[in-house]
Design a protein around this motif. Structure first.
Motif: not given
Length: 484
Positions: A69-77, A79-82, A84-90, A237-240
Motif C-alpha cells: 500500500p502507498p502512504d497516501v492516495v490522492v484523487f485528482p479531477r 490534469v491541472e490537479e495532477v 500540481a500534486l506531482a509538483k508537491i511530490c517532486h 492523463t489523456k489518450a487519443t
C-alpha cells in the motif's frame, strides 16, 4: 528515514502508515502535515485519503504479488490537479504511483517505497470525439467498456479488448492487447497522442498538443515511448485513440480438436492463409472443463478454438469457408455457431471468465498468469512443450498473434508449490526467448520480469532505457522498482 516514517512519530493516530521501504527522504518534524495539507489544498478533503482500507485497495492489482500500500492516495479531477500534486511530490521527493482500475497482472501498482498513489478514476470524461476522422480523446478514468458504451450509437468502436474492464490509459501504460489483437492490433498501434504529466509536474503532449494524424514522421516517437512504460516515466492523463467502424456482420464459432497440436496447427495455418479473422482463442481440455463448470456450459472437454469473424456478408462467407477447410484438415469438429449478439456475448464471456473459472477449481488459491509471445511459426512447438511441462497445472491462452498464456492456480502459502511455479515460468520464458520471442506479449514487466527483460534485450538496451528514465525522472520518483 522516509518523510512518512519521520512524521509517524508525531501523528501516528491520524496516519496509520505501513513503512517498509529502503529509499531515504529527509524532512523536519511536522512536514507530513504540511504535505497532506498541500494535497488537500489542491484536491480538497475528499480528494486525499490516508485510510488503511483505501491504501490497501490501491496497493494491489489482480496479480499474485502481495499488497504494497502507498502512504497516501490522492484523487485528482483534472490534469491541472495532477500537475500540481506531482509538483508537491517532486519537491518532497515522494514516489508517485499511477493507478487506473487495478486490473494489471504484474504487480505494477505496488508502492514498493511508499509514497503517493494517484488514483485517476475521477477523470472519467470522453473528450473530442471526431466521428468523421475515427478518433477520440479520453481521460484515464474511462474504461474499455465505458468507451464502447459511449460510442454505441455512432457506428464506431474501440476493438482492443483485454478482457477485464481496464482503463484505456492504463492499457496504454502497459501496451495491452487482448482477444482482437490479431486483426486490429495492440494499444501501441492504436494510440495517436498522449498527454503525460512528468515527475516534476510538467505537462507533455507526445505528438504535439491537439495533434491526431493517423501517421507521422515528425521526430522521435515519444508516444510509443510512453506506451508500455508502466508509469515509470510519467502519468498518462489523456489518450487519443484510433476508432474503427463496427463491422456489418460478426459471427463466432467454437471448434474442438483431438489434440493441442492439431488445434494450434489450425491457428497458424489460418493466419498464414491470410484470413482476416478477428479473434482466435485456444483453451485446452483442463480450461474447457473449468469453463464448463463455472459458466454451466457443455463444450466437449478437448482442446478447443474460439473464433470470431468480422466483415460484410460476402467476405464472411469466404473467411468461414477457408477456416472450416483448415480446421477440418486438422481433425477439427463441425463449427458450433453463435450469430446473435447475446449468444456471442455469452461465448466470449466464458473465455474472459477463464481466470475465475480456474480459481474455482481450487478455492482460496491465487492465479499466476504468464504471457510469452513467439513468432507464429514457433507457436505449436512452444505450446506442446509447455503443455508437457505443466503436467497437473492449468493452461489457457489467446494465440492469434503468437501470444499465449499459462494460467497456473497455486497456493501462495505452500513454499514448495511457489518454488515449482517460479521454476516453471523461468523455463517457459527461456523457451520463448530461445525461439526468438519475448517474456511478455501484453501484461508488461512490472515486478516479476525485470531480470528476464535484461536477459531478453541485453545490457546495452537496458542502459539506454536507464538513460531515458534518468532524463525524464532524475529523482526516480515515478513508480520506482518497476520495469528496470
Amino acid at each position: 528515514m522516509t518523510l512518512f516514517m519521520q512524521a509517524l512519530r508525531f501523528s501516528s493516530s491520524r496516519l496509520p502508515f505501513i513503512c517498509r521501504r529502503s529509499r531515504t527522504y529527509s524532512t523536519e518534524a511536522g512536514a507530513i502535515e504540511r504535505v497532506i495539507s498541500a494535497f488537500r489544498s489542491v484536491s480538497g478533503d475528499e480528494g486525499v485519503s490516508v485510510g488503511s482500507a483505501v491504501r490497501e485497495q490501491h496497493g494491489r492489482d489482480e496479480s499474485a504479488h502481495r499488497c504494497r500500500p502507498p502512504d497516501v492516495v490522492v484523487f485528482p479531477r483534472s490534469v491541472e490537479e495532477v500537475s500540481a500534486l506531482a509538483k508537491i511530490c517532486h519537491h518532497h521527493q515522494l514516489p508517485i504511483i499511477p493507478f487506473g482500475t487495478g486490473t494489471g497482472l504484474e504487480g505494477g501498482v505496488g508502492a514498493l517505497q511508499g509514497g503517493v498513489c494517484f488514483s485517476l478514476r475521477k477523470m472519467d470524461q470522453v473528450l473530442d470525439l471526431h466521428q468523421e476522422d475515427f478518433d477520440v480523446t479520453v481521460e484515464p478514468g474511462v474504461t474499455h467498456r465505458g468507451l464502447n458504451s459511449y460510442l454505441r450509437d455512432t457506428g464506431l468502436w474501440f476493438p482492443v479488448d483485454p478482457g477485464a474492464d481496464a482503463s484505456l490509459c492504463g492499457m496504454a501504460a502497459t501496451s495491452a492487447s487482448g482477444t482482437n489483437a490479431v486483426r486490429y492490433g495492440t494499444m501501441r498501434g492504436n494510440v495517436l497522442n498522449l498527454e503525460v504529466v512528468l515527475a516534476d509536474g510538467t505537462v507533455l503532449h507526445t505528438a504535439g498538443k491537439g495533434r491526431r494524424p493517423r501517421k507521422t514522421s515528425a521526430g522521435y516517437n515519444l508516444t510509443s515511448l510512453f506506451v508500455g512504460s508502466e508509469g515509470t516515466l510519467g502519468i498518462i492523463t489523456k489518450a487519443t485513440l484510433r476508432l474503427f467502424g463496427i463491422p456489418e456482420s460478426m459471427v463466432s464459432a467454437v471448434c474442438s480438436f483431438p489434440s493441442v497440436q492439431s488445434a494450434v496447427d489450425s491457428t497458424v495455418q489460418i493466419l498464414q492463409a491470410g484470413v482476416p479473422i478477428a479473434r482466435i482463442e485456444f483453451l485446452d481440455d483442463v480450461m474447457i472443463n473449468a469453463c464448463n463448470h463455472f459458466n454451466k456450459l457443455s463444450y466437449a472437454v478437448t482442446p478447443t478454438l474460439f473464433l470470431e469473424f468480422h466483415g460484410s456478408s460476402k467476405n464472411m462467407e469466404e473467411q468461414v469457408s477457408i477456416t472450416e477447410e483448415i480446421t477440418r484438415d486438422n481433425g477439427g469438429s463441425e463449427f458450433a455457431w453463435a450469430e446473435d449478439e447475446e449468444t456471442r456475448g455469452r461465448l466470449w464471456k466464458a473465455r474472459h471468465d477463464a481466470g475465475y473459472a480456474a480459481l474455482a477449481l481450487r478455492p482460496g488459491c491465487k492465479a499466476y498468469s504468464t504471457d510469452v509471445c513467439v513468432p507464429i511459426s514457433r507457436l505449436p512447438q512452444i505450446i506442446v512443450e509447455t503443455k508437457e511441462d505443466l503436467i497437473r497445472n492449468n493452461i489457457t491462452g489467446h494465440v492469434g498473434d503468437g501470444n499465449f498464456h499459462c494460467l497456473i492456480v497455486l497456493d501462495p502459502n505452500d513454499p514448495d508449490e511457489v518454488a515449482r511455479v517460479h521454476s516453471f515460468t523461468e523455463r517457459l520464458v527461456r523457451r520463448a526467448l530461445a525461439m526468438d520471442g519475448t517474456c511478455t506479449g501484453e501484461h508488461g514487466i512490472g515486478l516479476g520480469k525485470r531480470a528476464l527483460l535484461r536477459e531478453e534485450v541485453g545490457p546495452l538496451a537496458i542502459s539506454v532505457m536507464q538513460g531515458i528514465k534518468a532524463t525524464l525522472d532524475p529523482k526516480n520518483l515515478m513508480n520506482p522498482g518497476k520495469v528496470l
